[in-house]
Scaffold this motif. Structure first.
Motif, mmCIF file in Angstrom:
data_model
loop_
_atom_site.group_PDB
_atom_site.id
_atom_site.type_symbol
_atom_site.label_atom_id
_atom_site.label_comp_id
_atom_site.label_asym_id
_atom_site.label_seq_id
_atom_site.Cartn_x
_atom_site.Cartn_y
_atom_site.Cartn_z
ATOM 1 N N TYR A 194 -5.429 -4.691 -8.419
ATOM 2 C CA TYR A 194 -5.032 -3.804 -7.570
ATOM 3 C C TYR A 194 -3.697 -3.147 -8.294
ATOM 4 O O TYR A 194 -2.737 -3.776 -8.358
ATOM 5 N N TYR A 195 -3.807 -1.696 -8.017
ATOM 6 C CA TYR A 195 -2.539 -0.848 -8.661
ATOM 7 C C TYR A 195 -2.163 -0.187 -7.722
ATOM 8 O O TYR A 195 -2.532 0.366 -6.682
ATOM 9 N N MET A 196 -0.516 0.101 -7.609
ATOM 10 C CA MET A 196 -0.112 0.828 -7.040
ATOM 11 C C MET A 196 0.885 1.945 -8.037
ATOM 12 O O MET A 196 1.617 1.307 -8.759
ATOM 13 N N ILE A 197 0.846 2.962 -8.162
ATOM 14 C CA ILE A 197 1.653 3.941 -8.948
ATOM 15 C C ILE A 197 2.280 5.166 -8.425
ATOM 16 O O ILE A 197 1.790 5.388 -7.431
ATOM 17 N N GLY A 198 3.349 5.640 -8.962
ATOM 18 C CA GLY A 198 4.147 6.640 -8.417
ATOM 19 C C GLY A 198 4.846 7.202 -9.380
ATOM 20 O O GLY A 198 5.216 6.551 -10.426
ATOM 21 N N GLY A 199 5.389 8.302 -9.234
ATOM 22 C CA GLY A 199 6.384 9.156 -10.006
ATOM 23 C C GLY A 199 7.021 10.468 -9.501
ATOM 24 O O GLY A 199 6.363 11.095 -8.491
#
Length: 304
Positions: A194-199
């Motif tokens: 399970y991934y959470m990414i942001g930028g």
């Protein structure tokens, strides 16, 4: 290696749960998003292809070596996207290969803000090299009578909320916990990830931008993986910065826009985990090709 073989044999011979090879880490994770989130497919408004080669823990015999190629593109109406990901990951006697196709659908919420949903489907192969079975302690062990060479299907899903300045994504590229082994003594599961990414991209000056980003990964049975990075973009041509992975490594990375469509980069990671005394670090090379369509939905440059 003898110690590693003994540990591996002991684990596989025990009547309990054993995790098979899981998805690898990349220092250039921010450039290969479609590999973990199918909703990213087509979001750049252009044909976007990435190739990454990673040699991890240089100096350690049979350390992980990973190669991946991915490509994604929007369809003509820019509401749908298609992607393809191919990865080979080898660590010691384990060999993991996967082929996945991605599909996304994008909804425009506000001016230059989009919400995309995606699905991923394909197959993975988990294989133990024949060389391992040349050891008497292995081929005489009942647990190794099944040589673990399995192709298994899987699916994934994700959501990706983005504009030309920021992004946030949630995904699980593997929703099924497949068992690569059919032996009753143990199971070798392809774990859910399970991934959470942001930028975000900050304008520091007319010729300088700052792009901080993060990636978190949760896998049952493993510690939470948290990675942050910060990259400076100079004159719309040169990215340079660093990364930090909690309880694991720090890194330095850069890439250069050689032509309008082609970029190349390199990353080095210095490990500060328990493996530090045995390795000089990890190396990663990335190649990026992007063909911008005349109908691209983004007229300004894309930064992720």
């Amino acid at each position: 290696m003898k110690k590693l073989i003994i540990i591996m044999i002991s684990l596989l011979s025990a009547p309990n749960l054993v995790n098979a090879q899981q998805q690898p880490q990349f220092t250039h994770y921010m450039y290969n998003t479609v590999a973990v989130n199918p909703a990213y497919a087509g979001s750049r408004g252009a044909l976007y292809a990435v190739a990454v080669n990673r040699n991890q823990w240089v100096g350690v015999d049979d350390a992980p070596r990973t190669s991946t190629i991915s490509a994604n593109t929007p369809l003509r109406n820019n509401k749908m996207g298609l992607g393809l990901s191919i990865m080979n990951d080898q660590a010691g006697y384990e060999n993991f290969t996967s082929f996945y196709i991605d599909y996304s659908y994008t909804i425009k919420l506000k001016e230059e803000q989009f919400l995309s949903f995606g699905m991923k489907g394909g197959f993975s192969q988990y294989k133990i090299d024949e060389e391992l079975f040349g050891f008497p302690s292995v081929y005489e062990d009942p647990a190794f009578q099944n040589k673990l060479n399995r192709w298994t299907p899987n699916i994934g899903a994700g959501a990706y909320y983005h504009s030309n300045k920021w992004y946030l994504g949630l995904s699980s590229p593997r929703l099924l916990s497949n068992d690569y082994n059919k032996n009753d003594d143990y199971v070798a599961l392809e774990r859910n990830h399970y991934y959470m990414i942001g930028g975000y991209v900050f304008d520091l000056s007319p010729n300088t931008k700052l792009k901080p980003s993060f990636s978190t990964k949760y896998t049952k049975g493993s510690p939470l993986s948290v990675e942050v990075s910060a990259l400076f973009l100079l004159y719309e041509k040169f990215w340079i910065g660093g990364s930090f992975r909690h309880d694991d490594a720090i890194g330095a990375l850069f890439d250069f826009k050689i032509t309008k469509q082609f970029r190349a980069g390199y990353a080095y990671e210095y490990s500060f985990s328990d493996i530090r005394p045995y390795t000089s670090g990890s190396h990663e090379i990335i190649l990026i090709y992007e063909f911008v369509f005349p109908t691209t939905k983004y007229k300004s440059p894309r930064y992720f």
